[in-house]
Design a protein around this motif. Structure first.
Motif, PDB file in Angstrom:
ATOM      1  N   LEU A 289      37.544  25.993  61.405  1.00  0.00           N
ATOM      2  CA  LEU A 289      38.223  26.702  60.323  1.00  0.00           C
ATOM      3  C   LEU A 289      38.353  28.193  60.652  1.00  0.00           C
ATOM      4  CD1 LEU A 289      36.601  25.009  57.203  1.00  0.00           C
ATOM      5  CD2 LEU A 289      39.008  24.977  57.798  1.00  0.00           C
ATOM      6  N   ALA A 290      37.280  28.755  61.268  1.00  0.00           N
ATOM      7  CA  ALA A 290      37.314  30.173  61.624  1.00  0.00           C
ATOM      8  C   ALA A 290      38.431  30.420  62.639  1.00  0.00           C
ATOM      9  CB  ALA A 290      35.965  30.601  62.184  1.00  0.00           C
ATOM     10  N   ILE A 291      38.558  29.487  63.628  1.00  0.00           N
ATOM     11  CA  ILE A 291      39.620  29.644  64.645  1.00  0.00           C
ATOM     12  C   ILE A 291      40.997  29.544  63.986  1.00  0.00           C
ATOM     13  CG2 ILE A 291      40.670  28.539  66.666  1.00  0.00           C
ATOM     14  CD1 ILE A 291      37.782  27.734  67.496  1.00  0.00           C
ATOM     15  N   MET A 292      41.114  28.519  63.090  1.00  0.00           N
ATOM     16  CA  MET A 292      42.402  28.336  62.406  1.00  0.00           C
ATOM     17  C   MET A 292      42.740  29.548  61.546  1.00  0.00           C
ATOM     18  SD  MET A 292      41.979  24.346  61.528  1.00  0.00           S
ATOM     19  CE  MET A 292      42.987  24.316  60.096  1.00  0.00           C
ATOM     20  N   ASP A 293      41.681  30.099  60.893  1.00  0.00           N
ATOM     21  CA  ASP A 293      41.898  31.251  60.026  1.00  0.00           C
ATOM     22  C   ASP A 293      42.358  32.449  60.865  1.00  0.00           C
ATOM     23  OD1 ASP A 293      41.835  32.128  57.362  1.00  0.00           O
ATOM     24  OD2 ASP A 293      40.083  33.367  57.815  1.00  0.00           O
ATOM     25  N   LYS A 295      43.884  32.271  63.723  1.00  0.00           N
ATOM     26  CA  LYS A 295      45.273  32.006  64.159  1.00  0.00           C
ATOM     27  C   LYS A 295      46.249  32.314  63.033  1.00  0.00           C
ATOM     28  CE  LYS A 295      44.601  28.636  67.815  1.00  0.00           C
ATOM     29  NZ  LYS A 295      44.482  27.238  68.093  1.00  0.00           N
ATOM     30  N   ARG A 296      45.805  31.944  61.802  1.00  0.00           N
ATOM     31  CA  ARG A 296      46.671  32.199  60.644  1.00  0.00           C
ATOM     32  C   ARG A 296      46.900  33.705  60.477  1.00  0.00           C
ATOM     33  NH1 ARG A 296      45.784  33.760  55.604  1.00  0.00           N
ATOM     34  NH2 ARG A 296      43.541  33.722  55.887  1.00  0.00           N
ATOM     35  N   LYS A 302      52.019  38.443  63.212  1.00  0.00           N
ATOM     36  CA  LYS A 302      53.233  38.290  64.020  1.00  0.00           C
ATOM     37  C   LYS A 302      54.473  38.305  63.118  1.00  0.00           C
ATOM     38  CE  LYS A 302      54.229  35.893  68.266  1.00  0.00           C
ATOM     39  NZ  LYS A 302      53.818  34.818  69.127  1.00  0.00           N
ATOM     40  N   VAL A 303      54.338  37.584  61.999  1.00  0.00           N
ATOM     41  CA  VAL A 303      55.468  37.538  61.058  1.00  0.00           C
ATOM     42  C   VAL A 303      55.765  38.946  60.551  1.00  0.00           C
ATOM     43  CG1 VAL A 303      56.135  36.739  58.748  1.00  0.00           C
ATOM     44  CG2 VAL A 303      55.117  35.141  60.365  1.00  0.00           C
TER      45      VAL A 303
END
Ligand SMILES: Nc1nc2c(ncn2[C@@H]2O[C@H](COP(=O)(O)OP(=O)(O)OP(=O)(O)O)[C@@H](O)[C@H]2O)c(=O)[nH]1
Length: 486
Positions: A289-293, A295-296, A302-303
């Motif tokens: 979850l930490a990695i996904m967070d 990345k988010r 980036k957006v």
């Protein structure tokens, strides 16, 4: 190391065994309670049996006493009581509720008081309903039959004293009939089967009570044994749960709560060897979850970057620039200071693209962006509007327009000369480093503004006009809008 599946199946097996033992303990306990009750019931029956046998014994003694008293005194009340005793025993009249061993003694001393009547039930019938064996019942029936037989003698003795004229001889005969050896023998014939009944009944109930006691003791021991095993098993289940979870339930709960609240960043420190536990899996999930967070967040960044920054030069784009311009105008209103807007367009940029390709043109644009950033302060803004067009905003330029003008002019000219310096553009082609030196200049249009100097669009238009004026003036120069520099 034990794998997660083994732990899980061990845990499930232990839980199943615990449930099974709880059921077993409940059954054993019910069995134990049942046999405890059996002991009580057998004892109650025993007392009831003794009471009924005693009634037969007592009624026989009471009949003797009434018959003798009648013969001795001639008082009809004794004959009347005699008949009542018989009638109660045969179930012809209601049996008094308190029909105990002392009933007739109390009647005699306390006349005319009568006990409350109960149901009319024959003594033999009562005996048939307390679970006597056939042999026991035979004994009591025999005693009853002998007692009934004796009543015939007692009635004949009582008839003698009633015979008219009443004579001493008749009374003496009657007394003798009720006291001689024959009479005593007949009484013994009643008491013997009662005594034998008592022995039989005592043996039977004693055996039954002993049997029930044995079963009770046995089931109590089994229950204690199962309870001890159950306790051990529950401890094992608790232990297995701890092993499966990898920590206490409370700790797991607080960690899950933290994750549930969206705190994915706090790492779950996993003690060695707990990788296959629930805590281990939770730690893994937290890590994912930490990695996904992360990345988010990066994707969001980036957006944001795409939305507000130019992807080639990484300078703010038009949208962000317009926002900063708005802010600068609010701030200039507060501080009463002038700001400057510069529109910069490269001169003859197209031939570079045409000659060496867009990639080389891009290298130049990137270098132009660097040079521009180096010419201004951090509070100022450099933006790319597209193609070879750049915009620079200088903020907080003094509150005197002439000073602001002079300041802006100095910086614009510095930018102009900086951008006119030759560019060393290097790239790799076919695994070989290629390099060219390119010269290029820029035309710069400047507008000085304060909070009340037109809207954003008008300002940009003014700067653009000034830039075109610079183009028309031969390029590589700075022009102020409507000669503001003067
Ligand atoms: N390499 C590169 N070229 C671009 C990009 N965007 C626009 N261009 C080119 O930039 C050039 C802009 O040309 P202009 O400004 O019209 O012409 P110029 O050659 O600079 O001439 P003047 O402005 O009149 O001095 C065009 O050739 C566009 O194709 C880009 O992102 N990268």
């Amino acid at each position: 190391m034990i794998d997660a599946n083994t732990i899980e199946s061990q845990f499930s097996r232990n839980v199943l065994k615990t449930i099974l033992l709880i059921v077993l303990a409940a059954i054993t306990f019910a069995f134990y309670v049942y046999w405890e009750r059996q002991i009580i019931r057998t004892n109650e029956l025993r007392i009831r049996s003794i009471q009924l046998a005693n009634q037969l014994h007592q009624s026989s003694d009471d009949l003797t006493r009434m018959a003798r008293s009648y013969v001795d005194t001639g008082n009809p009340i004794f004959k009347q009581d005699y008949q009542q005793i018989l009638d109660i025993r045969e179930g012809k009249i209601p049996r008094p509720l308190a029909y105990n061993n002392y009933y007739w003694d109390l009647q005699l001393s306390d006349r005319p008081g009568q006990s409350q009547p109960g149901k009319a039930v024959a003594l033999l019938e009562l005996m048939q309903h307390v679970g006597f064996t056939e042999e026991e019942l035979d004994k009591l029936e025999l005693a009853k039959a002998n007692s009934d037989a004796l009543t015939k003698l007692e009635f004949s003795a009582m008839a003698l004293v009633e015979k008219q004229p009443v004579t001493d001889e008749n009374r003496a005969t009657a007394v003798r009939l009720l006291n001689d050896a024959n009479y005593h023998q007949a009484k013994a014939n009643i008491m013997r089967p009662i005594s034998e009944f008592n022995t039989l009944m005592e043996q039977r109930t004693y055996t039954a009570v002993k049997f029930a006691e044995k079963i009770t003791t046995f089931s109590r021991l089994i229950f204690i044994f199962i309870s001890v095993v159950l306790l051990l098993l529950m401890w094992r289940v608790y232990y297995a749960l701890q092993v499966t979870l990898g920590c206490s339930v409370g700790e797991l709960h607080s960690r899950m709560k933290r994750l549930g609240k969206g705190d994915f960043a706090t790492p779950i420190i996993l003690p060695e060897g707990k990788e296959n536990t629930v805590l281990g899996m939770l730690a893994q999930a937290q890590n994912n979850l930490a990695i996904m967070d992360q990345k988010r967040l990066e994707a969001e960044e980036k957006v944001r970057q795409l939305a507000f920054y130019d992807s080639l030069t990484e300078l703010p784009n038009r949208r962000l620039f317009e926002d900063r311009l708005r802010q600068a105008r609010y701030s200039s209103k507060r501080n009463n200071e002038f700001d400057a807007l510069m529109f910069i367009d490269l001169d003859n940029f197209k031939p570079l693209n045409d000659q060496h390709g867009h990639g080389i043109g891009d290298l130049l644009l990137i270098e132009v962006a660097h040079r521009l950033q180096n010419c201004v302060r951090e509070v100022d803004t450099v933006a790319r509007f597209g193609g070879d067009e750049f915009v620079v905003m200088l903020v907080d330029l003094k509150d005197d327009i002439n000073v602001a003008n002079a300041h802006a002019k100095t910086i614009a000219e510095h930018i102009c000369s900086t951008l006119a310096q030759p560019y060393q553009l290097t790239w790799r082609e076919n695994n070989q480093e290629q390099s060219i030196t390119h010269s290029c200049s820029a035309s710069i249009g400047v507008v000085i503004f304060s909070s009340d100097g037109g809207n954003d669009e008008e300002l940009l238009k003014m700067a653009d006009d000034a830039m075109y004026e610079a183009k028309n003036s031969g390029r590589n120069c700075v022009c102020f809008y409507q000669s503001q520099a003067n």
